[in-house]
Design a protein around this motif. Structure first.
Motif, PDB file in Angstrom:
ATOM      1  N   ARG A   1      25.762  14.171  17.103  1.00  0.00           N
ATOM      2  CA  ARG A   1      26.575  15.346  17.430  1.00  0.00           C
ATOM      3  C   ARG A   1      25.741  16.528  17.927  1.00  0.00           C
ATOM      4  N   ARG A   2      24.523  16.265  18.379  1.00  0.00           N
ATOM      5  CA  ARG A   2      23.645  17.362  18.794  1.00  0.00           C
ATOM      6  C   ARG A   2      24.311  18.239  19.853  1.00  0.00           C
ATOM      7  N   ASN A   3      24.887  17.558  20.851  1.00  0.00           N
ATOM      8  CA  ASN A   3      25.488  18.316  21.941  1.00  0.00           C
ATOM      9  C   ASN A   3      26.679  19.143  21.445  1.00  0.00           C
ATOM     10  N   GLU A   4      27.442  18.522  20.559  1.00  0.00           N
ATOM     11  CA  GLU A   4      28.619  19.215  20.006  1.00  0.00           C
ATOM     12  C   GLU A   4      28.186  20.437  19.176  1.00  0.00           C
ATOM     13  N   ILE A   5      27.139  20.234  18.376  1.00  0.00           N
ATOM     14  CA  ILE A   5      26.645  21.341  17.539  1.00  0.00           C
ATOM     15  C   ILE A   5      26.093  22.462  18.422  1.00  0.00           C
ATOM     16  N   GLY A   6      25.329  22.064  19.451  1.00  0.00           N
ATOM     17  CA  GLY A   6      24.777  23.056  20.377  1.00  0.00           C
ATOM     18  C   GLY A   6      25.897  23.839  21.048  1.00  0.00           C
ATOM     19  N   THR A   7      26.950  23.142  21.447  1.00  0.00           N
ATOM     20  CA  THR A   7      28.079  23.813  22.101  1.00  0.00           C
ATOM     21  C   THR A   7      28.714  24.822  21.153  1.00  0.00           C
ATOM     22  N   LEU A   8      28.930  24.372  19.898  1.00  0.00           N
ATOM     23  CA  LEU A   8      29.529  25.277  18.909  1.00  0.00           C
ATOM     24  C   LEU A   8      28.652  26.518  18.717  1.00  0.00           C
ATOM     25  N   MET A   9      27.337  26.309  18.692  1.00  0.00           N
ATOM     26  CA  MET A   9      26.436  27.450  18.505  1.00  0.00           C
ATOM     27  C   MET A   9      26.468  28.377  19.720  1.00  0.00           C
ATOM     28  N   ALA A  10      26.549  27.777  20.913  1.00  0.00           N
ATOM     29  CA  ALA A  10      26.644  28.600  22.122  1.00  0.00           C
ATOM     30  C   ALA A  10      27.938  29.413  22.109  1.00  0.00           C
ATOM     31  N   LEU A  11      28.983  28.826  21.500  1.00  0.00           N
ATOM     32  CA  LEU A  11      30.280  29.505  21.477  1.00  0.00           C
ATOM     33  C   LEU A  11      30.390  30.506  20.333  1.00  0.00           C
TER      34      LEU A  11
ATOM     35  N   ALA B   1      22.246  15.067  -0.967  1.00  0.00           N
ATOM     36  CA  ALA B   1      21.778  14.146   0.087  1.00  0.00           C
ATOM     37  C   ALA B   1      22.032  14.718   1.474  1.00  0.00           C
ATOM     38  N   SER B   2      23.040  15.556   1.613  1.00  0.00           N
ATOM     39  CA  SER B   2      23.405  16.075   2.938  1.00  0.00           C
ATOM     40  C   SER B   2      22.724  17.405   3.250  1.00  0.00           C
ATOM     41  N   TYR B   3      22.027  17.953   2.263  1.00  0.00           N
ATOM     42  CA  TYR B   3      21.473  19.290   2.453  1.00  0.00           C
ATOM     43  C   TYR B   3      20.459  19.336   3.607  1.00  0.00           C
ATOM     44  N   LEU B   4      19.503  18.414   3.581  1.00  0.00           N
ATOM     45  CA  LEU B   4      18.481  18.440   4.639  1.00  0.00           C
ATOM     46  C   LEU B   4      19.079  18.138   6.016  1.00  0.00           C
ATOM     47  N   PRO B   5      19.948  17.114   6.140  1.00  0.00           N
ATOM     48  CA  PRO B   5      20.590  16.908   7.446  1.00  0.00           C
ATOM     49  C   PRO B   5      21.360  18.155   7.910  1.00  0.00           C
ATOM     50  N   ALA B   6      22.018  18.833   6.972  1.00  0.00           N
ATOM     51  CA  ALA B   6      22.789  20.029   7.342  1.00  0.00           C
ATOM     52  C   ALA B   6      21.849  21.128   7.825  1.00  0.00           C
ATOM     53  N   ARG B   7      20.700  21.264   7.128  1.00  0.00           N
ATOM     54  CA  ARG B   7      19.706  22.257   7.564  1.00  0.00           C
ATOM     55  C   ARG B   7      19.183  21.933   8.962  1.00  0.00           C
ATOM     56  N   ARG B   8      18.994  20.618   9.172  1.00  0.00           N
ATOM     57  CA  ARG B   8      18.496  20.197  10.489  1.00  0.00           C
ATOM     58  C   ARG B   8      19.513  20.545  11.577  1.00  0.00           C
ATOM     59  N   ALA B   9      20.782  20.296  11.280  1.00  0.00           N
ATOM     60  CA  ALA B   9      21.837  20.612  12.255  1.00  0.00           C
ATOM     61  C   ALA B   9      21.854  22.110  12.549  1.00  0.00           C
ATOM     62  N   ALA B  10      21.745  22.910  11.462  1.00  0.00           N
ATOM     63  CA  ALA B  10      21.802  24.369  11.633  1.00  0.00           C
ATOM     64  C   ALA B  10      20.586  24.896  12.401  1.00  0.00           C
ATOM     65  N   GLY B  11      19.506  24.103  12.380  1.00  0.00           N
ATOM     66  CA  GLY B  11      18.289  24.544  13.053  1.00  0.00           C
ATOM     67  C   GLY B  11      18.171  24.057  14.487  1.00  0.00           C
ATOM     68  N   LEU B  12      19.212  23.364  14.977  1.00  0.00           N
ATOM     69  CA  LEU B  12      19.146  22.857  16.353  1.00  0.00           C
ATOM     70  C   LEU B  12      19.082  24.010  17.352  1.00  0.00           C
ATOM     71  N   ASP B  13      18.410  23.730  18.466  1.00  0.00           N
ATOM     72  CA  ASP B  13      18.277  24.740  19.518  1.00  0.00           C
ATOM     73  C   ASP B  13      19.532  24.689  20.384  1.00  0.00           C
ATOM     74  N   PRO B  14      20.298  25.770  20.423  1.00  0.00           N
ATOM     75  CA  PRO B  14      21.537  25.731  21.208  1.00  0.00           C
ATOM     76  C   PRO B  14      21.297  25.536  22.698  1.00  0.00           C
ATOM     77  N   CYS B  15      20.056  25.763  23.160  1.00  0.00           N
ATOM     78  CA  CYS B  15      19.760  25.596  24.587  1.00  0.00           C
ATOM     79  C   CYS B  15      19.954  24.155  25.054  1.00  0.00           C
ATOM     80  N   LEU B  16      20.007  23.220  24.067  1.00  0.00           N
ATOM     81  CA  LEU B  16      20.124  21.813  24.459  1.00  0.00           C
ATOM     82  C   LEU B  16      21.447  21.539  25.176  1.00  0.00           C
ATOM     83  N   VAL B  17      22.371  22.491  25.129  1.00  0.00           N
ATOM     84  CA  VAL B  17      23.657  22.256  25.783  1.00  0.00           C
ATOM     85  C   VAL B  17      23.559  22.386  27.295  1.00  0.00           C
ATOM     86  N   PHE B  18      22.477  23.008  27.760  1.00  0.00           N
ATOM     87  CA  PHE B  18      22.393  23.188  29.205  1.00  0.00           C
ATOM     88  C   PHE B  18      21.978  21.902  29.899  1.00  0.00           C
ATOM     89  N   ASN B  19      22.302  21.872  31.139  1.00  0.00           N
ATOM     90  CA  ASN B  19      22.179  20.673  31.941  1.00  0.00           C
ATOM     91  C   ASN B  19      20.839  19.965  31.832  1.00  0.00           C
TER      92      ASN B  19
END
Lengths: 408, 227
Positions: free
Chosen positions: A311-321, A388-406
């Motif tokens: 869901r990287r792209n989805e998370i990035g999109t949400l962060m961009a929004l 068990a989900s804490y670290l994955p959640a932290r990783r998601a929150a730390g994603l770079d929103p720039c990944l949504v760009f082309n």
């Protein structure tokens, strides 16, 4: 649309991996609930069995050793009946009932018999000194620990209670209770008169078969046996019906302190073994729960990491929004909470069903749902899922929103 | 108004320093429509990321309405992005398991609007892009052009003052490209600032200004040249 509706909807988009990882958590809770359920009801059954067995502690004259539980009163040694009063007045927690006995060898129509003098419960209640202390129920008080209280209440008028509870509520001076085998041997039935110790006794009842030595005995009022045999105010044994937990604990030392001139013996091995087995089962259930929750936690963590990657792209999109890191974290931890609650709830239901099915088959016990296990199961499963989900959640929150760009 | 003051952005890749933006100075007044053009790897997306408050420059300042974006905390920038900036992506970036209406509701939910208000506003925006009858369709049930129109409706959800568009027509055929650009032009006519990255000259022609970016250096292109 709210965060929780969003989480719920996403959960059902990819149900398979989540449900698979949930399986281990559910199994852990299932094992814990099933074993705990069986353990609790097994303990209750053991307590009930010990009570129906009768005495589980014997107070004997010091010269006596316990050779056989049911014939321990046939040793010829005696001790003062006054000990019974001392025990009753001591009101020790765990002492549910007292049954003093005096056994005399005699014969009826040339047939040798063992006449056992027993003290009916009405004698305890008639003791003015005890009533003066406010002890309407001198033994088996509300300080006891057993689920079933002392057998001095209504419903014990039936003389047959002697067969199962070792006590009887009322017994007249010239009443006689016959064991099943002895009645058959004498050809006696209820209402018959029998000559015992030089006096005529009336058969009050014939006990059902118990498969013990009691089947070949006759029982009369303790004081009648004492008087007619010339033994005086003595007894051979005081049988004590005690709670099994106390019998394995401090009760024996308390009894020994109260009556240092006697020998106090318990069916210790039986009691201790039963209690130990129950304790072992209980501990094992927590071990199973821990192991399976660890496996489940690892599985959930793995699936959550995969979910974040997917869901990287989805998370990035949400962060961009405008989604904050906190929102993204809550999105994953909220999902973990749902999984944990579902795993705990499912495990509770499956575990209870397993216990309900296996309990009667393996141990002959009938179980009922224990609501406290539902709470324990859901809390444990939720904590594991969230951790068990804490670290994955932290990783998601730390994603770079720039990944949504082309070409990012 | 956007102001870039000596913005430099460098990356380190395998031991080499790559300069994506090289001491850029740029002003984008309110209501402007700017096309950023240039070859691949010239720094267009980096410029868009910097303008969107998603990538702190190595040096220099980025001001939006006089406020330095990167002096704000990450959470403050996120909030500002949700309030003032809308995004249009080449691949639309719709959430695949949400309906068209729910996709439009996302920015509204993130800004804390009530659920009932969210749906009403989303339906209003879908109606504006001609998709009110597709509100409950999943993205997979829509054509590429319809998906981009849903994304445009989503961009308008919080009524942003600035729209940053990354190759908004890159995945579309000629007819649909025309339609999407008409919508963007319409949004610009509403008074919004639009900064659009594109490879396509026809698409860039919709803009009032074109800025060419080569090796991280910005260069204003005269309209005659751009055409």
């Amino acid at each position: 649309m709210k965060l929780r509706s969003m989480i719920w909807k996403e959960l059902w988009q990819r149900p398979t991996p989540m449900l698979t990882s949930l399986l281990a958590v559910t199994l852990g809770v299932t094992a814990m609930v099933a074993i705990q359920n069986i353990t609790v009801f097994s303990e209750r059954k053991i307590a009930g069995d010990m009570e129906s067995l009768g005495a589980n502690v014997l107070v004997l004259p010091p010269e006596v050793t316990l050779q056989d539980y049911y014939s321990a009163d046939m040793h010829g040694h005696t001790m003062p009946e006054e000990y019974v009063s001392r025990l009753a007045l001591a009101r020790m927690p765990g002492v549910e009932n007292l049954a003093p006995k005096l056994c005399i060898e005699s014969d009826v129509d040339s047939i040798p018999v063992t006449v056992t003098g027993v003290l009916p419960q009405s004698e305890f209640q008639a003791k003015s000194a005890w009533q003066g202390l406010g002890l309407i129920s001198p033994v088996g008080t509300d300080r006891g620990c057993c689920a079933t209280k002392a057998n001095v209440s209504a419903g014990e008028d039936n003389p047959n209670s002697l067969a199962t509870n070792r006590t009887i509520q009322d017994l007249g001076d010239r009443d006689l209770i016959l064991g099943h085998d002895l009645a058959a041997q004498l050809g006696a039935k209820v209402g018959d008169k029998l000559p015992v110790l030089g006096e005529s006794f009336s058969v009050l009842t014939v006990l059902p078969s118990t498969g013990t030595i009691d089947d070949s005995r006759m029982f009369a009022h303790l004081h009648s046996v004492q008087d007619l045999s010339g033994a005086g105010p003595v007894v051979n044994v005081i049988e004590i019906m005690a709670c099994c937990e106390d019998a394995a604990g401090d009760l024996i030392s308390n009894l020994s302190s109260e009556l240092p001139e006697t020998r106090v013996i318990t069916i210790a091995q039986v009691v201790e073994t039963q209690v130990a087995v129950n304790g072992l089962m209980s501990r094992l259930s927590w071990v199973f729960l821990s192991i399976l929750l660890l496996v489940g936690g690892a599985s959930i963590a793995s699936v959550m990491y995969a979910n974040v990657t997917e869901r990287r792209n989805e998370i990035g999109t949400l962060m961009a929004l405008g989604a904050s890191r906190r929102f993204v974290t809550r999105m994953f931890l909220g999902k973990a909470v749902l999984l944990g609650l579902a795993g705990g709830l499912g495990g509770f239901f499956v575990g209870t069903i397993v216990a309900a099915v296996l309990g009667p088959q393996l141990l002959g016990i009938y179980v009922e749902p224990l609501p406290q296990l539902l709470v324990v199961g859901m809390v444990a499963a939720t904590i594991v899922a969230v951790t068990a989900s804490y670290l994955p959640a932290r990783r998601a929150a730390g994603l770079d929103p720039c990944l949504v760009f082309n070409d990012a | 108004m956007y102001q870039l003051q000596s913005v430099t952005q460098t990356y380190e890749r395998r031991g080499n320093v790559v300069t994506a933006l090289d001491t850029c100075d740029l002003e984008i007044p309110d209501g402007d429509f700017v096309a950023i053009v240039g070859p691949s790897g010239s720094g267009k997306t980096t410029l868009l990321s910097v303008l969107g408050g998603m990538m702190a420059p190595t040096s220099g300042d980025v001001l939006l309405d006089g406020e330095s974006l990167y002096d704000l905390s990450i959470d403050q920038r996120t909030r500002l992005r949700g309030e003032k900036i809308g995004f249009v992506f080449q691949s639309f970036n719709l959430v695949t398991w949400m309906s068209a209406c729910e996709n439009v509701q996302i920015p509204l939910m993130l800004s804390g609007k009530l659920a009932s208000d969210q749906r009403a506003r989303a339906l209003e925006l879908l109606d504006r892009v001609g998709l009110s009858d597709r509100a409950d369709h999943l993205p997979s049930e829509l054509s590429q052009g319809q998906q981009q129109r849903v994304a445009l409706a989503r961009t308008l959800a919080n009524d942003p003052q600035v729209i940053l568009a990354d190759e908004p027509t890159g995945n579309l055929d000629a007819d649909t490209r025309q339609q999407v650009m008409s919508y963007l032009a319409e949004f610009h006519n509403d008074g919004r600032t639009i900064v659009m990255v594109t490879h396509d000259a026809d698409t860039a022609a919709f803009a009032k200004r074109t800025i060419r970016l080569v090796s991280g250096v910005t260069d204003e292109v005269a309209m005659a040249d751009a055409a």
